[in-house]
Design an enzyme around this catalytic site. Structure first.
Site, mmCIF file in Angstrom:
data_model
loop_
_atom_site.group_PDB
_atom_site.id
_atom_site.type_symbol
_atom_site.label_atom_id
_atom_site.label_comp_id
_atom_site.label_asym_id
_atom_site.label_seq_id
_atom_site.Cartn_x
_atom_site.Cartn_y
_atom_site.Cartn_z
ATOM 1 N N GLN A 161 0.826 -1.210 0.000
ATOM 2 C CA GLN A 161 0.000 0.000 0.000
ATOM 3 C C GLN A 161 0.863 1.264 0.000
ATOM 4 O OE1 GLN A 161 -0.479 -2.684 1.883
ATOM 5 N NE2 GLN A 161 -2.568 -2.911 2.590
ATOM 6 N N ASP A 206 -6.728 2.677 12.177
ATOM 7 C CA ASP A 206 -7.972 1.943 11.909
ATOM 8 C C ASP A 206 -8.880 1.982 13.126
ATOM 9 O OD1 ASP A 206 -7.706 0.436 9.168
ATOM 10 O OD2 ASP A 206 -5.752 0.545 10.117
ATOM 11 N N ASN A 216 -3.143 0.148 13.866
ATOM 12 C CA ASN A 216 -2.859 0.564 12.478
ATOM 13 C C ASN A 216 -2.076 -0.541 11.779
ATOM 14 O OD1 ASN A 216 -3.065 2.627 10.403
ATOM 15 N ND2 ASN A 216 -0.862 2.951 10.659
ATOM 16 N N LYS A 217 -1.786 -0.335 10.531
ATOM 17 C CA LYS A 217 -1.103 -1.332 9.688
ATOM 18 C C LYS A 217 0.089 -1.974 10.398
ATOM 19 C CE LYS A 217 -1.969 -2.544 6.451
ATOM 20 N NZ LYS A 217 -2.735 -3.825 6.351
HETATM 21 C C1 RUB Z 1 -4.812 0.738 5.877
HETATM 22 C C2 RUB Z 1 -4.306 1.421 7.100
HETATM 23 C C3 RUB Z 1 -4.537 2.909 7.192
HETATM 24 C C4 RUB Z 1 -5.793 3.175 8.042
HETATM 25 C C5 RUB Z 1 -6.210 4.630 7.978
HETATM 26 O O1 RUB Z 1 -4.761 -0.679 5.983
HETATM 27 O O2 RUB Z 1 -3.802 0.824 8.024
HETATM 28 O O3 RUB Z 1 -3.466 3.537 7.830
HETATM 29 O O4 RUB Z 1 -6.870 2.385 7.547
HETATM 30 O O5 RUB Z 1 -6.599 4.961 6.665
HETATM 31 P P1 RUB Z 1 -5.358 -1.570 4.785
HETATM 32 P P2 RUB Z 1 -7.547 6.219 6.358
HETATM 33 O O6 RUB Z 1 -4.613 -1.192 3.538
HETATM 34 O O7 RUB Z 1 -5.128 -2.992 5.194
HETATM 35 O O8 RUB Z 1 -6.843 -1.250 4.678
HETATM 36 O O9 RUB Z 1 -6.847 7.390 6.942
HETATM 37 O O10 RUB Z 1 -7.603 6.256 4.848
HETATM 38 O O11 RUB Z 1 -8.852 5.984 7.015
#
Ligand code: RUB
Length: 309
Positions: A161, A206, A216-217
């Site tokens: 990602q 998350d 988070n990730k």
């Molecule tokens: C994505 C991830 C992002 C959070 C926040 O994990 O960890 O840092 O979801 O994203 P994955 P946002 O790729 O497994 O979904 O700020 O866009 O809500």
């Protein structure tokens, strides 16, 4: 027919074609609003069951997403409270609520970008991990304010990602340098040298847990540990709607195939999608209500969003 559309969204979320808490929540709300339009007049009970089942499937497709779950739960609460029977009324109710929540998500993201951009200064080296739309918006906002800074990020294996972040920010003419995930802690530390040591780290989230820690990730914990040890400020950019009020969060385990598609037969692989950053490692949260300390998050979220479970 529309069942297919629901299935398509569920598959895209499951396969991380739609990724990041914000995008997942927006996709869920868009799909649910369209799904409601397919309800037929007549069987009130069946319509209600169909809607609640769609909500449940959208809520559970990624288990570590309280943002999506909080928003969808607020819709099922409305469905359960209302004594609606006509399909037309259901359609109006769901469409109205989905539009309200989508506007809330986008308004909050815009406010977070404004608050976060104030932390970005010309000359800084800033680090991030994975792809967070919320974090990306902060950097784009700061760039529009003519700040000149360098962004460093990780590949974010196994699904890369980090490449989304790199591509999007390069398109906005922000210089980006990528490192392997395993280089993140070293880069942040003093050992990487004055020219490479980071000035600021901003990550997304998350989930916010009641004690102010976040999910988070995978890899975020090590990055936070390195920030704490090296005294590099670490900010978490996220809406308080990401609160997991129960604090009992399941860390999503993903397929072994993502790590090694044709692995040796007897090899065990554990593919954690997320990890946890303890509150003590976090300098502050960048929220729709401005900068706050981790310990303030729970109360503030509950007072602004009393409908969060
Ligand atoms: C994505 C991830 C992002 C959070 C926040 O994990 O960890 O840092 O979801 O994203 P994955 P946002 O790729 O497994 O979904 O700020 O866009 O809500």
């Amino acid at each position: 027919m529309f069942m297919n559309q629901l299935q398509i969204t569920l598959n895209k979320i499951k396969n991380v074609k739609i990724q990041g808490a914000n995008a997942i929540a927006l996709a869920s709300l868009n799909t649910l609003a369209k799904y409601a339009q397919t309800l037929k007049e007549g069987n009130f009970r069946e319509n209600r069951v169909k809607l609640l089942s769609a909500i449940s499937q959208l809520s559970l497709v990624r288990p570590t997403e309280p943002f999506n779950q909080n928003l969808l739960r607020s819709i099922s609460a409305i469905i359960n409270q209302n004594k609606i029977s006509a399909a037309g009324d259901f359609k109006e109710l769901i469409t109205g609520r989905c539009s309200f929540l989508k506007k809330l998500i986008n308004d909050n993201a815009a406010k977070i970008a404004v608050h976060g951009s104030k932390l970005v200064r010309t000359g800084q080296k800033i680090f991030t991990h994975c792809h967070s739309k919320t974090v990306e918006d902060i950097f784009i906002k700061a760039k529009k304010q003519n700040k000149v800074f360098s962004l460093f990020n990780t590949e974010t294996r196994p699904l890369f990602q980090g490449r989304i972040t790199a591509k999007n920010l390069l398109e906005h003419k922000i210089p980006v340098t990528m490192v392997a995930d395993s280089a993140a802690e070293f880069l942040i530390s003093e050992t990487s040298g004055k020219d490479l040591m980071m000035d600021l780290v901003i990550l997304g989230a998350d989930a916010i847990l009641p004690d102010g820690s976040i999910i988070n990730k995978i890899g975020s914990y090590g990055i936070a540990l390195s920030c704490f040890y090296t005294k590099v400020p670490l900010y978490i950019a996220c809406s308080l709607l990401k609160l997991d009020a129960d604090g009992v969060i399941t860390i999503e385990l993903r397929s072994e195939q993502e790590i090694w598609p044709h692995k040796p037969k007897n090899l065990r692989i554990i593919n954690f999608a997320f990890d946890k950053i303890p509150a003590q490692f976090i300098t502050g949260f960048i929220t729709e209500f401005g900068l706050i300390k981790p310990r303030q998050a729970f109360k503030l979220a509950k007072s602004h969003y009393p409908w969060i479970k």
